[in-house]
Design an enzyme around this catalytic site. Structure first.
Site, PDB file in Angstrom:
ATOM      1  N   ARG A   1       8.110 -52.029   1.838  1.00 53.31           N
ATOM      2  CA  ARG A   1       6.664 -52.064   2.014  1.00 53.31           C
ATOM      3  C   ARG A   1       5.991 -51.478   0.788  1.00 53.31           C
ATOM      4  NH1 ARG A   1       6.979 -55.382   4.888  1.00 53.31           N
ATOM      5  NH2 ARG A   1       6.235 -55.683   7.011  1.00 53.31           N
TER       6      ARG A   1
ATOM      7  N   GLU B   1      -1.514 -55.554  -1.148  1.00 54.54           N
ATOM      8  CA  GLU B   1      -1.335 -56.989  -0.897  1.00 54.54           C
ATOM      9  C   GLU B   1      -2.533 -57.494  -0.109  1.00 54.54           C
ATOM     10  OE1 GLU B   1       2.463 -57.941   0.846  1.00 54.54           O
ATOM     11  OE2 GLU B   1       3.477 -56.500  -0.431  1.00 54.54           O
TER      12      GLU B   1
ATOM     13  N   HIS C   1       6.232 -60.819  -2.152  1.00 54.44           N
ATOM     14  CA  HIS C   1       6.623 -60.516  -0.762  1.00 54.44           C
ATOM     15  C   HIS C   1       7.350 -61.713  -0.131  1.00 54.44           C
ATOM     16  CE1 HIS C   1       5.466 -57.892   2.948  1.00 54.44           C
ATOM     17  NE2 HIS C   1       6.630 -58.469   3.128  1.00 54.44           N
TER      18      HIS C   1
HETATM   19  C1  3PG Z   1       9.007 -58.266   7.343  1.00 52.18           C
HETATM   20  O1  3PG Z   1       8.508 -57.170   7.651  1.00 52.18           O
HETATM   21  O2  3PG Z   1       9.605 -58.974   8.178  1.00 52.18           O
HETATM   22  C2  3PG Z   1       8.955 -58.728   5.933  1.00 52.18           C
HETATM   23  O3  3PG Z   1       8.206 -57.875   5.135  1.00 52.18           O
HETATM   24  C3  3PG Z   1       8.508 -60.173   5.794  1.00 52.18           C
HETATM   25  O4  3PG Z   1       7.131 -60.352   5.905  1.00 52.18           O
HETATM   26  P1  3PG Z   1       6.552 -61.840   5.951  1.00 52.18           P
HETATM   27  O5  3PG Z   1       6.963 -62.441   7.265  1.00 52.18           O
HETATM   28  O6  3PG Z   1       5.071 -61.690   5.834  1.00 52.18           O
HETATM   29  O7  3PG Z   1       7.145 -62.605   4.812  1.00 52.18           O
END
Ligand code: 3PG
Length: 321
Positions: A247, A276, A294
């Site tokens: 994160r 973000e 991400h």
């Molecule tokens: C999560 O917490 O599962 C990951 O950070 C993925 O996030 P995303 O589904 O927004 O790609």
């Protein structure tokens, strides 16, 4: 017929399962500010999100018809889980579905940084046909992974998946977790379980001080504070490489920038950012960084597992056998 809004998308495996079970699934994105109105006007009873859509107290209060919020993924920091549950809204996620994809992205960043690939890619496009020899010289001091030590901070499913890849490539593993336990890492080769490797956890200080590469896999801290700041970076080996695919904000971005500039860190791989979807530009422009937006869980395989797991949980909740 129950209506589901999958506001950050849902892979086809999950959509097909849900539709075959009689649910209506809409994957058309609704802007955050229009979400409560859309949920109420269209009578959506299930809201599915990834990390982009926020499911906060205000939305939950405005949408009394909502029965379930599903997070396609691991982190629930965009959902007021306790509040939703206090209002009778069930909250689910898919904690195991994406571990392998995140672990693979960690190594993609690591291999890339060890061989200067992000900079080499950029420079080859600009100068590869006129300054090949000079570029070869500039990128000639790469390092190998085999035989090196990877420190894994946060030893849950993703951390343990990282360890399985690390063992597979002949690396040493040090792991720290806020909870103390012994983990067994399964090693599968050619589809056959070859062995289990016992990992006992180390102190954070040992992981920081003894690792050549450090990767962080903890949830967002409750107080929003960084787990890896100036003090922790200073405890690392000179020339260590730091990866954050957990994160944004878990690694202090100012401290990271300073460490990249001073050469304390050889490089860093970042998949997540504090602000973000608008991370700070000076961080993105720093040298010795490998960057991705991400996309740790963003593989076809992981998203099909995420969608299938969500669909199965929704079907089990609303159509018990
Ligand atoms: C999560 O917490 O599962 C990951 O950070 C993925 O996030 P995303 O589904 O927004 O790609």
């Amino acid at each position: 017929m129950m209506k589901i809004l999958a506001n950050d998308g849902l892979a086809s495996d999950g959509v097909n399962l849900l539709e075959s079970a009689g649910f209506t699934v809409v994957t058309q994105k609704v802007a955050q500010e229009d979400l409560s109105q859309a949920i109420n006007n269209e009578n959506y009873e299930v809201l599915l999100v990834r990390s982009a859509t926020q499911a906060r107290k205000e939305l939950i209060d405005l949408c009394p018809g909502l029965k379930l919020i599903g997070r396609g993924g691991v982190g629930m920091d965009n959902i007021d889980v306790a509040y939703a549950e206090s209002k009778g809204v069930k909250v689910i996620n898919t904690p195991a579905a994406s571990s392998q994809s995140v672990a693979e992205l960690v190594f993609a960043h690591l291999f890339g940084i060890c061989r200067f690939l992000p900079e080499s890619n950029r420079k080859m496009q600009e100068q590869g046909s006129i300054a090949f020899g000079e570029l070869k010289k500039n990128f000639s001091k790469g390092i190998e992974l085999r035989g090196k030590t990877i420190g894994i901070i946060g030893f849950g499913r993703i951390g343990q998946s990282v360890a399985s890849y690390a063992f597979g490539m002949g690396m040493n593993v040090l792991a720290y977790d806020a909870y103390d336990f012994n983990a067994q890492i399964k090693i599968v080769i050619n589809g056959k379980e070859i062995t289990n490797i016992d990992v006992s956890l180390s102190s954070l200080q040992d992981v920081l001080a003894k690792s050549d590469f450090i990767t962080v896999h903890t949830p967002a801290q409750a107080d929003g504070k960084a787990l890896i700041g100036e003090k922790e970076i200073n405890s690392m080996k000179d020339g260590a490489i730091l990866i954050n695919a957990s994160r944004g904000g878990i690694v202090d971005e100012d401290a990271l920038l300073n460490a990249l500039k001073s050469g304390k860190l050889r490089g860093a791989g970042l998949d997540v950012f504090k602000n973000e979807p608008t991370p700070r530009k000076d961080l993105l422009m720093a040298n010795h960084l490998s960057l991705s937006p991400h996309t740790g869980a963003a593989t076809l395989e992981a998203q099909n597992r995420v969608a299938t797991e969500l669909a199965e949980q929704i079907i089990a909740t609303f159509q018990p056998a």
